[in-house]
Design a protein around this motif. Sequence first.
Motif, PDB file in Angstrom:
ATOM      1  N   ALA A 149      31.654  42.509  65.571  1.00 35.95           N
ATOM      2  CA  ALA A 149      31.249  41.185  65.523  1.00 35.95           C
ATOM      3  C   ALA A 149      32.022  40.229  66.167  1.00 35.95           C
ATOM      4  N   GLY A 150      33.409  40.484  66.431  1.00 38.87           N
ATOM      5  CA  GLY A 150      34.367  40.052  67.247  1.00 38.87           C
ATOM      6  C   GLY A 150      35.455  39.446  66.284  1.00 38.87           C
ATOM      7  N   LYS A 151      35.583  40.152  65.200  1.00 38.51           N
ATOM      8  CA  LYS A 151      36.931  39.740  64.290  1.00 38.51           C
ATOM      9  C   LYS A 151      37.888  40.093  64.999  1.00 38.51           C
ATOM     10  N   THR A 152      38.102  41.430  65.431  1.00 38.16           N
ATOM     11  CA  THR A 152      39.482  41.790  66.170  1.00 38.16           C
ATOM     12  C   THR A 152      39.895  40.895  67.445  1.00 38.16           C
ATOM     13  N   THR A 153      38.793  40.636  68.147  1.00 35.32           N
ATOM     14  CA  THR A 153      38.967  39.642  69.107  1.00 35.32           C
ATOM     15  C   THR A 153      39.496  38.386  68.906  1.00 35.32           C
ATOM     16  N   THR A 154      39.079  37.740  67.824  1.00 35.36           N
ATOM     17  CA  THR A 154      39.436  36.387  67.326  1.00 35.36           C
ATOM     18  C   THR A 154      41.018  36.562  67.150  1.00 35.36           C
ATOM     19  N   LEU A 155      41.229  37.608  66.183  1.00 32.79           N
ATOM     20  CA  LEU A 155      42.462  37.582  65.643  1.00 32.79           C
ATOM     21  C   LEU A 155      43.481  37.829  66.855  1.00 32.79           C
ATOM     22  N   LYS A 156      43.157  38.928  67.788  1.00 33.50           N
ATOM     23  CA  LYS A 156      43.880  39.092  68.710  1.00 33.50           C
ATOM     24  C   LYS A 156      44.267  37.823  69.918  1.00 33.50           C
TER      25      LYS A 156
ATOM     26  N   HIS B 235      60.744  37.518  59.941  1.00 35.40           N
ATOM     27  CA  HIS B 235      60.819  36.384  60.477  1.00 35.40           C
ATOM     28  C   HIS B 235      60.341  35.162  60.006  1.00 35.40           C
ATOM     29  N   ASN B 236      59.792  35.387  58.670  1.00 34.06           N
ATOM     30  CA  ASN B 236      59.241  34.495  57.722  1.00 34.06           C
ATOM     31  C   ASN B 236      58.278  33.406  58.532  1.00 34.06           C
ATOM     32  N   PRO B 237      56.954  34.124  59.127  1.00 34.77           N
ATOM     33  CA  PRO B 237      56.119  33.462  59.628  1.00 34.77           C
ATOM     34  C   PRO B 237      55.199  32.443  59.138  1.00 34.77           C
ATOM     35  N   ASP B 238      54.698  31.349  59.718  1.00 32.51           N
ATOM     36  CA  ASP B 238      53.999  30.446  58.852  1.00 32.51           C
ATOM     37  C   ASP B 238      52.357  30.792  58.868  1.00 32.51           C
ATOM     38  N   LEU B 239      52.052  31.675  59.886  1.00 30.23           N
ATOM     39  CA  LEU B 239      50.606  31.942  59.966  1.00 30.23           C
ATOM     40  C   LEU B 239      50.573  33.442  60.125  1.00 30.23           C
ATOM     41  N   ILE B 240      49.912  34.067  59.191  1.00 26.64           N
ATOM     42  CA  ILE B 240      50.275  35.611  59.056  1.00 26.64           C
ATOM     43  C   ILE B 240      48.487  36.157  59.254  1.00 26.64           C
ATOM     44  N   LEU B 241      48.521  36.945  60.240  1.00 22.89           N
ATOM     45  CA  LEU B 241      47.239  37.471  60.881  1.00 22.89           C
ATOM     46  C   LEU B 241      47.129  38.970  60.485  1.00 22.89           C
ATOM     47  N   ILE B 242      46.073  39.292  59.652  1.00 28.58           N
ATOM     48  CA  ILE B 242      46.328  40.543  59.383  1.00 28.58           C
ATOM     49  C   ILE B 242      44.708  41.434  59.459  1.00 28.58           C
ATOM     50  N   ASP B 243      44.648  42.395  60.257  1.00 27.63           N
ATOM     51  CA  ASP B 243      43.298  42.898  60.659  1.00 27.63           C
ATOM     52  C   ASP B 243      43.378  44.259  59.783  1.00 27.63           C
ATOM     53  N   GLU B 244      42.238  44.219  58.833  1.00 30.85           N
ATOM     54  CA  GLU B 244      41.955  45.406  58.108  1.00 30.85           C
ATOM     55  C   GLU B 244      43.244  45.866  57.216  1.00 30.85           C
ATOM     56  N   PRO B 245      43.659  45.032  56.268  1.00 33.65           N
ATOM     57  CA  PRO B 245      44.935  45.391  55.725  1.00 33.65           C
ATOM     58  C   PRO B 245      44.566  46.555  54.875  1.00 33.65           C
ATOM     59  N   LEU B 246      43.568  46.866  54.239  1.00 38.42           N
ATOM     60  CA  LEU B 246      43.365  47.820  53.155  1.00 38.42           C
ATOM     61  C   LEU B 246      43.155  49.296  53.658  1.00 38.42           C
ATOM     62  N   VAL B 247      42.909  49.579  54.722  1.00 38.80           N
ATOM     63  CA  VAL B 247      42.376  50.864  55.442  1.00 38.80           C
ATOM     64  C   VAL B 247      43.593  51.549  55.381  1.00 38.80           C
ATOM     65  N   GLY B 248      43.343  52.754  54.520  1.00 39.41           N
ATOM     66  CA  GLY B 248      44.467  53.662  54.461  1.00 39.41           C
ATOM     67  C   GLY B 248      45.425  53.515  53.212  1.00 39.41           C
ATOM     68  N   LEU B 249      45.107  52.474  52.495  1.00 38.99           N
ATOM     69  CA  LEU B 249      46.133  52.289  51.380  1.00 38.99           C
ATOM     70  C   LEU B 249      45.662  52.992  50.194  1.00 38.99           C
ATOM     71  N   ASP B 250      46.590  53.312  49.213  1.00 35.69           N
ATOM     72  CA  ASP B 250      45.937  53.792  47.818  1.00 35.69           C
ATOM     73  C   ASP B 250      45.994  52.720  47.186  1.00 35.69           C
ATOM     74  N   PRO B 251      45.013  52.954  46.009  1.00 34.88           N
ATOM     75  CA  PRO B 251      44.726  51.683  44.859  1.00 34.88           C
ATOM     76  C   PRO B 251      46.087  50.884  44.540  1.00 34.88           C
ATOM     77  N   LYS B 252      47.142  51.748  44.212  1.00 34.63           N
ATOM     78  CA  LYS B 252      48.431  51.173  43.644  1.00 34.63           C
ATOM     79  C   LYS B 252      48.644  50.091  44.547  1.00 34.63           C
TER      80      LYS B 252
END
Lengths: 246, 550
Positions: free
Chosen positions: A40-47, A151-168
């Motif tokens: 849809a263009g999510k990653t492109t937007t973020l990049k 570095h304490n950024p003010d704008l945090i951009l995260i693409d698919e944060p949950l892929v590969g993470l366990d429930p905990k």
Amino acid sequence: MSTLIVRNLGKTFRNVSAVNGLDLELRPGEIFVLLGPNGAGKTTTLKMIAGLVHPSEGDIIIKGINLNEHPIAAKAHIGYVPDEPFIYNKLTGREFINFIAGIYRIEKDHFEERMAAYFKRLGIGEWIDEFSEKYSHGMKQKVIMCQLFLHNPDLILIDEPLVGLDPKTSKTVREIFFELRDQGKTLFICTHTLSFAREIASRLGIISEGVLKFTGDLDALSTISGSRDIEEIYLKLTEESTTADR
Amino acid sequence: MKEFWLLLRSHIKTVITSITTMGAFRFISFVFVIACFLLGSYYLFFRIFTYLLSVEMIGPGLTDRLIEMSFFVFFTMLLFSNVITSFSTFYNDKELDFLFSLPVKPTSVYLVKLIENYLYASWATMILAIPLVIAYGVTTRAPLLYFPFSLLGVLIFPLIPAALASMFIFSLLRLFPRLQARDIILLSLGLIMALTFLYMKITNPGLLKLFETENERELLLFASNLTTIGGSYVPSTWLSNILRGLSTAHMSGFFYSALLFVVSLAATILAYLVAKLLYVQSWLLIGEHVARRRFKRSLLSFHSARPTRTFLMKDVLIFVREPTQWVQLSMFTILLIVYIFSLRRTPMYFTFPLWRTIVSFANFAYISFVIATFGVRFIYPAVSLERAGIWLLGSSPLSFRKIIAMKYLSNLFLAVVIIEALLIFSNVVIRTDNSVFFIMPIIALFVAASLVSINLGFGSRFPHFNEDNPSKIAAGSGGIIAALASITYVGISLIILAAPAYNYLASEYFNRPVNYPVIYSALAVFVFLNILTIGIPLKIASRSLVYADF
Ligand SMILES: Nc1ncnc2c1ncn2[C@@H]1O[C@H](COP(=O)(O)OP(=O)(O)OP(=O)(O)O)[C@@H](O)[C@H]1O
Ligand SMILES: [Mg+2]
């Protein structure tokens, strides 16, 4: 002041239009979640916002700095986690963190303890001193996420944060996102996990075929779509947009 | 067999797609540079053969020896390069996880990978051998049949070292699955060198005396009287016999073609059988023995943070920890030491000042070409090796200009150290005249600066962020372009510098007047060329990174 202002943003790859006429404004303390089907263009937007893809048109203004005119100054406010986590194979997680600290000119005394706490919290443990070539997908994701607290950024951009993470870990990540929000950071997250979106988003956006169709909080979206279930909302809104175009 | 064709087809398809989607600029420069290189080497070989064949009595003999020698060197180089690349092709390739999960026979995977390895390891040799073969055919006015047969021979010939190398690697890893990549590479290199030396000692002890001959005439006589250089059991000798036989339409040419064909086939079949027995087993075993190493103290931790120092330190660490990098660098160094050593063992030239000067010019040319190869192998991949980490740099406040500048300066430092060390040592050995001795290192600075810039430029213009094996990055289409551009640069520089060199020789040894305008204008042209070859590629490098989409 808005952390991020995006005006009429568009990107065309050769002759494929990936993102088109996107307008968006994010304020401090906001978690914006962008949903949309594959391609849809999510990653492109973020990049584009991270300065990794050059927009074909439009402006990106980060904390009042135009990314196109002053890329270095603007990028100093960004933290980015890509969808495919990468760490140099022959560096350990700790060395990778130190490397980034060096690039962002962060003194050693200012981050070592703080980082150790995050390593522990995310369950990285002893892995931090192994070569990253042995990391699992989730482990890389975790180490790269720790990088955000350097570095304490003010704008945090995260693409698919949950892929590969366990429930905990997903739970911990959610808590961390809330903490960041409470500190007044702005988070811009792309995901396919609807339940996660519902829980964390202060505002949702739905993008389809490169066009941002709707933005608003859950209530606004349910009014538009006439449903309270996020899954139904998502299906309905992306469905409508694809049929409307035809 | 059907599976093999299927796999091969899909591999060929990927290659074809990567060519058709290459972009006009890349494609044209690729074709242009390859064409220039082929034509240039053709011309060079043509001149050498024409000259040699015109020497009375010993000319034809010398030509044959030269060809045998070249093919013998090709053969040992092919063994080296096949061993080095086969570890990564057969064991370290991510694609293997996918291929072995498919319902295909492991032997089909082996054959596809063998072809891949054969191509990676031999393209450089082929690109030299093909013009050589054609030039020989043209100078000897060979019958038409010569060309297809000898070219086929050149294509088949590298299969033998490819098959041998894979057999060797499989057996070694089956026996010692715990071996690390660097141990394997070092072990095999040692073995190949020892075997080559022993073989030469046994089959042709006279050859090693080559370094001890006293004067030029003795050397020429010696060379033309040698029966064969590699000995009759080495495939390289058969290949040269094919050339000699076919160029005079002699039956022996066909005999050796058949021999080469049969032996390559036999070697491939044997390697196939060995692979059937050992390949999958050893591949699985290796996966179990991943070495666990912990670094308690991070080597990248500095008290005060400085981006440049951290970045350079990261490059050093990654280089040191990647065996394919430093093993190849050490091999490169060993070869160069052998080269200087062999210069020392060749006293016949040095009795005579004119010869000494000529040799020192030839030496300069050789060293420039060596640095060109070094550049393609070690500097060209520098930007690609940032791999997906480029996202981090791209979204960080470290600008690409700065990254390129750091990469340029650090690699320039390395290149300058190598080129100056080589030049000064070899000139000491040759006992070059003072004036030449002091001018060459200055010219070498320009050569190093341009070659590093050219390789960095092409490396950033055509990055391969998906490949983590530097040898493969260097062997990609961009790497070939960079290699040939570097060689072209060296060629043009040598042509420009030939005028003042000739002038110097003429005035020094034949008492001709010195033609200063020629010398100064040639030097001016050389400096101008270098301003272009240093400036433009660097500009291209930072621009292509700044404007790239990652
Ligand atoms: N480098 C590129 N070159 C050409 N086309 C591209 C490139 N990157 C993305 N695209 C195209 O742009 C469109 C949007 O891709 P994008 O990666 O932004 O989608 P996405 O929303 O992130 O999808 P997913 O949910 O699968 O991650 C797709 O049609 C894709 O094919
Ligand atoms: Mg995506």
